[in-house]
Motif scaffolding. Sequence first.
Motif, PDB file in Angstrom:
ATOM      1  N   ARG A 111       0.823  -1.202   0.000  1.00  0.00           N
ATOM      2  CA  ARG A 111       0.000   0.000   0.000  1.00  0.00           C
ATOM      3  C   ARG A 111       0.864   1.261   0.000  1.00  0.00           C
ATOM      4  N   LEU A 112       2.050   1.195   0.624  1.00  0.00           N
ATOM      5  CA  LEU A 112       2.922   2.343   0.640  1.00  0.00           C
ATOM      6  C   LEU A 112       3.368   2.735  -0.764  1.00  0.00           C
ATOM      7  N   ARG A 113       3.442   1.773  -1.660  1.00  0.00           N
ATOM      8  CA  ARG A 113       3.916   2.040  -3.007  1.00  0.00           C
ATOM      9  C   ARG A 113       2.798   2.538  -3.915  1.00  0.00           C
ATOM     10  N   ARG A 114       1.555   2.415  -3.513  1.00  0.00           N
ATOM     11  CA  ARG A 114       0.443   2.807  -4.373  1.00  0.00           C
ATOM     12  C   ARG A 114       0.182   4.296  -4.202  1.00  0.00           C
ATOM     13  N   ARG A 115       0.858   5.099  -4.981  1.00  0.00           N
ATOM     14  CA  ARG A 115       0.678   6.534  -4.901  1.00  0.00           C
ATOM     15  C   ARG A 115       0.766   7.109  -6.299  1.00  0.00           C
ATOM     16  N   ALA A 116      -0.032   8.136  -6.541  1.00  0.00           N
ATOM     17  CA  ALA A 116      -0.062   8.773  -7.857  1.00  0.00           C
ATOM     18  C   ALA A 116       1.112   9.711  -8.052  1.00  0.00           C
ATOM     19  N   VAL A 117       1.554  10.357  -6.965  1.00  0.00           N
ATOM     20  CA  VAL A 117       2.680  11.277  -7.019  1.00  0.00           C
ATOM     21  C   VAL A 117       3.705  10.817  -5.985  1.00  0.00           C
ATOM     22  N   LEU A 118       4.924  10.598  -6.435  1.00  0.00           N
ATOM     23  CA  LEU A 118       5.982  10.170  -5.531  1.00  0.00           C
ATOM     24  C   LEU A 118       6.432  11.340  -4.671  1.00  0.00           C
ATOM     25  N   LYS A 119       7.205  11.027  -3.642  1.00  0.00           N
ATOM     26  CA  LYS A 119       7.646  12.067  -2.727  1.00  0.00           C
ATOM     27  C   LYS A 119       8.539  13.092  -3.408  1.00  0.00           C
ATOM     28  N   ASN A 120       9.248  12.709  -4.463  1.00  0.00           N
ATOM     29  CA  ASN A 120      10.094  13.659  -5.178  1.00  0.00           C
ATOM     30  C   ASN A 120       9.335  14.464  -6.221  1.00  0.00           C
ATOM     31  N   ALA A 388       5.975  22.470  -8.077  1.00  0.00           N
ATOM     32  CA  ALA A 388       6.538  21.422  -7.224  1.00  0.00           C
ATOM     33  C   ALA A 388       5.396  20.606  -6.645  1.00  0.00           C
ATOM     34  N   ARG A 389       5.606  19.292  -6.564  1.00  0.00           N
ATOM     35  CA  ARG A 389       4.552  18.393  -6.094  1.00  0.00           C
ATOM     36  C   ARG A 389       5.097  17.437  -5.038  1.00  0.00           C
ATOM     37  N   SER A 390       4.201  16.974  -4.194  1.00  0.00           N
ATOM     38  CA  SER A 390       4.491  15.901  -3.245  1.00  0.00           C
ATOM     39  C   SER A 390       3.155  15.274  -2.857  1.00  0.00           C
ATOM     40  N   SER A 391       3.208  14.259  -2.028  1.00  0.00           N
ATOM     41  CA  SER A 391       1.964  13.587  -1.636  1.00  0.00           C
ATOM     42  C   SER A 391       2.132  12.964  -0.264  1.00  0.00           C
TER      43      SER A 391
END
Length: 483
Positions: A111-120, A388-391
Amino acid sequence: MDSDSSRRLLPLRGPGPVVQVTMMASGTASGASALRRASPPGAERGSPDEAMHLIHANFKNGAAVSPILVQDPSTGTWGVGDANSPTSVVSQLSYSSSKSRSGRYPSSQRRLRRRAVLKNGECNVLQSKISNMNLRFLQDIFTTLVDVQWRWTLLVFSLSFFLSWLTFALIWWLIAFTHGDLEVEHLPEMQEEKGWHPCVANIHDFGSCFLFSVETQHTIGYGGRATTEECPEAIFVMCLQSIVGVMIQAFMTGIVFAKLSRPKKRTQTLLFSRQAVICVRDGELCLMFRVGDMRKSHIVGASIRAQLIRTKTTQEGETLAPFQHELTLSADDCGSDLFFIWPTVVVHKIDSASPLWNMSAVDMMHEKFEIVVILEGTIETTSQTTQARSSYLPVEILWGHRFTPMVTYCRERHGYQVDYSLFHCTTAVDTPLCSAKDLAAFHRHHAALPDSPTDTSPSGTNAADPNMLAVALPNSNNTLVSL
């Protein structure tokens, strides 16, 4: 409950037991198990779901301890502990971050890997099954070369010159060959004796044609080779190669400059806090995260927005996945527009219009969503717009924390000083574990009481109300962690 002065009672309204998540010190597992070990159907062995089931079961069965969910920070192991002894573990669970026998990671790590926008800030979106994809990308070759990795850009950069040199070298060789300049009696050593006038002086073979091609395209002009008036086609090819060389050089220089000056690189010095926090501010639960800029050149006209991404089912039964909910943000009292000269804590007030309105600390353990934050503005030095983006996932939201202040005034240097070592630091604070909706209902109920005190802090609550749940909050030795 413990009557120690460092542990305060906070009344909460809501059905069922309210649990509390704390961090246990590493290597302090002790105590005999006083809880039931029965796992709920379908719960993973040692998972937080199993621990939650143990807590609920022992509230019902009147266990001799006050159960809380604890986690070992060194191993990631979850367990059920005693609230009266925060450093003890009553029932240790076998949930850890290691791989399972099948080689796959546990479901919680997946579940930790299921993200639309990565931390970078990179978008985790994979394109597939696009018709005529190569042709579409070639039609916009400039943007394609700017977007690809540097090794491919440099490869195209080198090939564009080498192929043009070779192509025109072949043309020059054909001109010399058809004119007879490459015959033995017409070579440069025999031309004066024979009275031969070549198309290009000092051409012996293909190697000489390649060197002349490079000299012509880049206007080097060493003086050994030159076109003559003998062949009009040679004069035309010389003009054509000069034009093509300038176009290739301008095109490739533009691509390299565009890659070097992309505003995307400016985002490397824009920081987002590793975790978001939820705590009470001005009597309301708020979701907060921090943004900062490391450079002295500021972002002009900075604005920030956030979206919560999760699955939604409509009234007609249609499943919208993913569905984006817009979150209302504010920074201090300036709305979503930032005067971005120092790190700022951005706040989302969890009100009735927020998708987090009905979500409690316990609910957040089971929810699947992602909060994407987007910071936009104009770079002061280049006047280019950057983004800049993060999630943040639910496991990256700390319930019961607030950010540590990091801006102070330095009298010696006569200016405001920003300590970036505190950028990601948070402090545990007393925070209700119920949802914002239940907290608002509690405040309305508390205000409606005839003898209700004006103080709504934990020390001024009415503990005689049977609808209130008293939950002990951790002392200074413990820290609330994300659910």
